[in-house]
Design a protein around this motif. Structure first.
Motif, mmCIF file in Angstrom:
data_model
loop_
_atom_site.group_PDB
_atom_site.id
_atom_site.type_symbol
_atom_site.label_atom_id
_atom_site.label_comp_id
_atom_site.label_asym_id
_atom_site.label_seq_id
_atom_site.Cartn_x
_atom_site.Cartn_y
_atom_site.Cartn_z
ATOM 1 N N PRO A 494 0.694 -1.208 -0.055
ATOM 2 C CA PRO A 494 0.075 -0.007 0.009
ATOM 3 C C PRO A 494 0.910 1.353 0.014
ATOM 4 C CG PRO A 494 -0.939 -1.693 1.507
ATOM 5 C CD PRO A 494 0.421 -2.326 1.002
ATOM 6 N N GLU A 495 1.879 1.312 0.619
ATOM 7 C CA GLU A 495 2.744 2.664 0.826
ATOM 8 C C GLU A 495 3.390 2.893 -0.468
ATOM 9 O OE1 GLU A 495 5.275 -0.882 2.412
ATOM 10 O OE2 GLU A 495 3.132 -0.320 2.477
ATOM 11 N N ARG A 496 3.707 1.929 -1.518
ATOM 12 C CA ARG A 496 4.233 2.103 -2.829
ATOM 13 C C ARG A 496 3.179 2.013 -3.863
ATOM 14 N NH1 ARG A 496 8.072 -0.669 -4.773
ATOM 15 N NH2 ARG A 496 9.071 1.132 -5.664
ATOM 16 N N ALA A 497 1.870 1.878 -3.744
ATOM 17 C CA ALA A 497 1.236 1.557 -4.587
ATOM 18 C C ALA A 497 1.031 2.785 -5.901
ATOM 19 C CB ALA A 497 -0.378 1.315 -4.338
ATOM 20 N N ASP A 498 1.151 3.704 -5.704
ATOM 21 C CA ASP A 498 1.179 4.963 -6.378
ATOM 22 C C ASP A 498 2.398 4.685 -7.360
ATOM 23 O OD1 ASP A 498 -1.393 5.801 -5.844
ATOM 24 O OD2 ASP A 498 -0.736 7.367 -4.537
ATOM 25 N N ALA A 499 3.574 4.787 -6.696
ATOM 26 C CA ALA A 499 4.751 4.633 -7.320
ATOM 27 C C ALA A 499 4.863 3.509 -8.257
ATOM 28 C CB ALA A 499 5.963 4.685 -6.323
ATOM 29 N N VAL A 500 4.490 2.232 -7.642
ATOM 30 C CA VAL A 500 4.376 1.251 -8.768
ATOM 31 C C VAL A 500 3.732 1.425 -9.804
ATOM 32 C CG1 VAL A 500 3.736 -1.391 -8.571
ATOM 33 C CG2 VAL A 500 5.082 -0.452 -6.736
ATOM 34 N N ARG A 501 2.390 1.855 -9.801
ATOM 35 C CA ARG A 501 1.728 2.176 -11.049
ATOM 36 C C ARG A 501 2.514 3.105 -11.826
ATOM 37 N NH1 ARG A 501 -2.426 3.174 -7.156
ATOM 38 N NH2 ARG A 501 -3.627 1.503 -6.827
ATOM 39 N N GLU A 502 3.046 3.978 -11.471
ATOM 40 C CA GLU A 502 3.925 4.910 -12.161
ATOM 41 C C GLU A 502 4.809 4.397 -13.084
ATOM 42 O OE1 GLU A 502 5.285 8.493 -10.345
ATOM 43 O OE2 GLU A 502 3.351 9.198 -9.610
ATOM 44 N N ILE A 503 5.608 3.425 -12.374
ATOM 45 C CA ILE A 503 6.685 2.573 -13.101
ATOM 46 C C ILE A 503 5.836 1.810 -14.142
ATOM 47 C CG2 ILE A 503 8.191 0.996 -12.622
ATOM 48 C CD1 ILE A 503 8.760 1.863 -9.830
ATOM 49 N N SER A 504 4.871 1.090 -13.761
ATOM 50 C CA SER A 504 4.321 0.063 -14.835
ATOM 51 C C SER A 504 3.702 0.957 -15.970
ATOM 52 C CB SER A 504 3.186 -0.612 -14.184
ATOM 53 O OG SER A 504 2.491 -1.498 -14.941
ATOM 54 N N ASP A 505 3.212 2.054 -15.622
ATOM 55 C CA ASP A 505 2.785 3.117 -16.944
ATOM 56 C C ASP A 505 3.999 3.423 -17.663
ATOM 57 O OD1 ASP A 505 0.156 2.790 -15.857
ATOM 58 O OD2 ASP A 505 0.201 4.762 -14.980
ATOM 59 N N GLY A 506 5.074 3.668 -17.052
ATOM 60 C CA GLY A 506 6.295 3.895 -17.744
ATOM 61 C C GLY A 506 6.590 2.837 -18.521
ATOM 62 N N VAL A 507 6.673 1.736 -18.235
ATOM 63 C CA VAL A 507 7.264 0.446 -18.945
ATOM 64 C C VAL A 507 6.178 0.534 -20.477
ATOM 65 C CG1 VAL A 507 7.064 -2.024 -19.277
ATOM 66 C CG2 VAL A 507 8.008 -0.830 -17.061
#
Length: 581
Positions: A494-507
């Protein structure tokens, strides 16, 4: 309707002590005692709760009150209920009201319009705070939390039909899952139907078919079929539920040989939005049969399926793993794999995974802090030819080689899919043919010298072969001519959910040049629930047909806790702004 008998004289105010029962539909709550004091306060007591609040008078003989009811340990659950009642005195005490239940963590959950659901169900009906509610409503993807109004653990198809009818009457959406893998859209406020108890399984070796209940996972079906030298077209994990897989089209490990698993479905038993149990097949309601296979849960609750089995006792398959820390070497290995693909027959299905593992103590020693390029293969021909076809890949010097002839029940060992629920963010896409530039871009994700930290899950499956041919039994799933299917998986606490989405979108943004703009319906995840993204899973013609069938079978969007197909056609208007959550 609240009905009580007075323990005091009925006058122009309710002052006094009253006893009775509250009725909700066909079901009555336990007896309660309620006391109205002259100072405008009110107190409630039941066998499992206490409550306090205030009351006030209105027109002669009429009054209203509101109170907060708190469950006691005798209730076996925790939480509170806010109750508002408009009442009057006519020699007795009558009133109508609304209630809203809050769970122990403060989340509101509807109560008054779903409490009578249990009277219709043979199986279990669970409400927020009940023992087993959280477990029954939990999915495999732990990043999505479900707070349905009620969970129906169905005992049979009649329970499913009763729950669907009840939801339609109450104006609540229906959510459904068997094993939890497919439920990646929150089911807040829904009637949640869990079909995990529907475990019918029979194999007819003479007809090479199996009849399967909605609660089964592929592991049980594979084992039962293997006893007769037969096999179903399962995916990479034995833990995946049969119905979610089939309704998404089903991409089997041997996809290039046989096509989608949906091709091999003979019939489905499905409860539609009108609460009817229908058996659909190429001869019975063929349009609905077409739509359900690929349209996911948009058209009803599938309670059973009859599928064809194949005389497939063994396959030749396994994993070839190569060091990927040196980006030049990783690109060479990946490029050689793409060249190798061009020479492969349809009997060879394969994928490549690019992995970059963190340097953490809990990681296994053989992968800790490492980058890897891994090929996985499934060949449906004989062992000797399979080994010969792999010679070019073996010449690249894998540090791990598990490829062998294996009994079909061991096929799920080829992919190390998680056995337990995960907290992860996943995305899917369909890709064109990959060139040298694409290889360079893809291997950069696992380059240890690149910024951004570990990216531990990127897989590309080779399509084509039978997937590009017309299926024997037409369905709504398709690759739309793509050469590869891509999916990514990243841990998403949960504490990294937004950051992980950004990384995935970046891929996906970096791979846009090779992205067809489409995705497989079985690879739509939580981030893909908008109408625009759902459309990507189908051709324009197929989506139009699905939307028209949605208008025919579910015009009121009872089944919208999913990747919703919006109804459109002569009898319906497409609702673009609808909240599908």
């Amino acid at each position: 309707m609240l009905e009580t008998n007075s323990a005091a004289d009925a006058v122009r105010t309710p002052v006094g002590v009253w006893t009775g029962r509250a009725h909700h539909g066909a079901q009555a709550d336990p007896a309660f005692t309620i006391s109205f004091a002259p100072d405008g306060t009110v107190a409630l007591r039941t066998p499992a709760s206490v409550g306090t609040g205030v009351w006030s008078t209105g027109e002669p003989g009429r009054f209203s009150y509101e109170l907060t009811e708190i469950y006691t340990p005798a209730a076996g659950r925790s939480g509170r209920v806010r109750i508002q009642v408009e009442a009057h005195l006519d020699g007795g005490y009558r009133g109508t009201g609304t209630t809203e239940t809050y769970t122990s963590d403060g989340v509101p959950a509807a109560w008054h319009d779903v409490i009578s659901l249990g009277a219709r169900i043979r199986g279990r009906t669970l409400y927020p705070g009940d023992e087993g509610y959280e477990e029954a409503g939990s999915g495999w993807l732990l990043t999505v939390r479900h707070r349905p109004a009620a969970v129906v653990v169905a005992a049979d198809a009649d329970d499913v039909a009763a729950a669907v009818r009840f939801a339609a009457e109450a104006g609540r959406p229906v959510a459904v899952q068997s094993t939890g893998h497919g439920k990646s859209v929150p089911s807040d406020g829904a009637v949640f139907i869990a079909t995990g108890e529907l475990r019918e399984l029979s194999v007819d070796p003479g007809e090479s078919t199996a009849r399967i209940g909605a609660g089964l996972r592929w592991g049980a079906v594979v084992a039962a079929a293997a006893e007769h030298g037969l096999a179903p077209l399962c995916g990479s994990s034995a833990q995946v539920g049969v119905m979610g897989y089939l309704t998404g089209g089903g991409l089997p490990l041997a996809c290039r040989t046989y096509g989608f698993a949906a091709d091999y479905v003979r019939s489905l038993d499905v409860v539609t939005a009108d609460g009817l149990l229908r058996t659909v097949s190429p001869d019975q309601e063929p349009d609905l049969f077409w739509a359900v296979r690929g349209g996911k849960s948009n058209f009803g609750v599938v309670v059973a399926a009859e599928i064809e089995l194949l005389p497939l006792r063994t396959v030749y398959g396994g994993e070839l793993s190569y060091a990927g820390e040196d980006s030049r070497h990783a690109a060479k290995v990946f490029g050689a794999y793409l060249a190798w693909l061009k020479e492969q027959p349809d009997e060879m299905s394969s994928s490549v995974s690019l992995l970059r593992f963190p340097d953490l103590p809990q990681m296994p020693d053989d992968v800790r802090g490492r980058s890897l390029v891994q090929f996985r293969v499934v060949y449906t021909g004989d062992e000797e030819q399979g080994a010969r076809l792999l010679e070019p890949l073996r010449a690249l010097g894998p540090e791990k080689d598990t490829c062998r002839a294996m009994p079909y029940p061991e096929i799920d060992e080829i992919y190390p899919d998680p056995k337990n629920p995960v907290m992860a963010h996943m995305r899917g896409a369909l890709l064109h043919e990959l060139d040298d530039e694409a290889v360079k871009e893809l291997v950069s994700f696992i380059d240890p010298s690149a910024p951004g930290g570990p990216f531990p899950g990127l897989e590309i499956r080779h399509l084509g072969g039978a997937l590009d041919r017309s299926p024997r039994r037409s369905h709504a799933a398709g690759t739309q001519g793509a050469a590869f299917s891509l999916w990514t998986r990243m841990p998403a606490p949960p504490e990294r959910a937004d950051a992980v989405r950004e990384i995935s979108d970046g891929v996906l943004e970096r791979l846009r040049k090779w992205d067809t703009g489409a995705v497989l319906p079985g690879f739509l995840f939580d981030h893909d629930s908008t109408p625009e993204r759902v459309r990507r899973a189908y051709t324009e013609a197929d989506y139009r047909r699905l939307a028209e069938l949605k208008a025919e079978y579910d015009p009121n969007l009872l089944f919208r806790i999913n990747h919703t197909i919006l109804p459109v056609g002569d009898g319906a208007v497409e609702r673009r702004g609808l909240d599908t959550g």
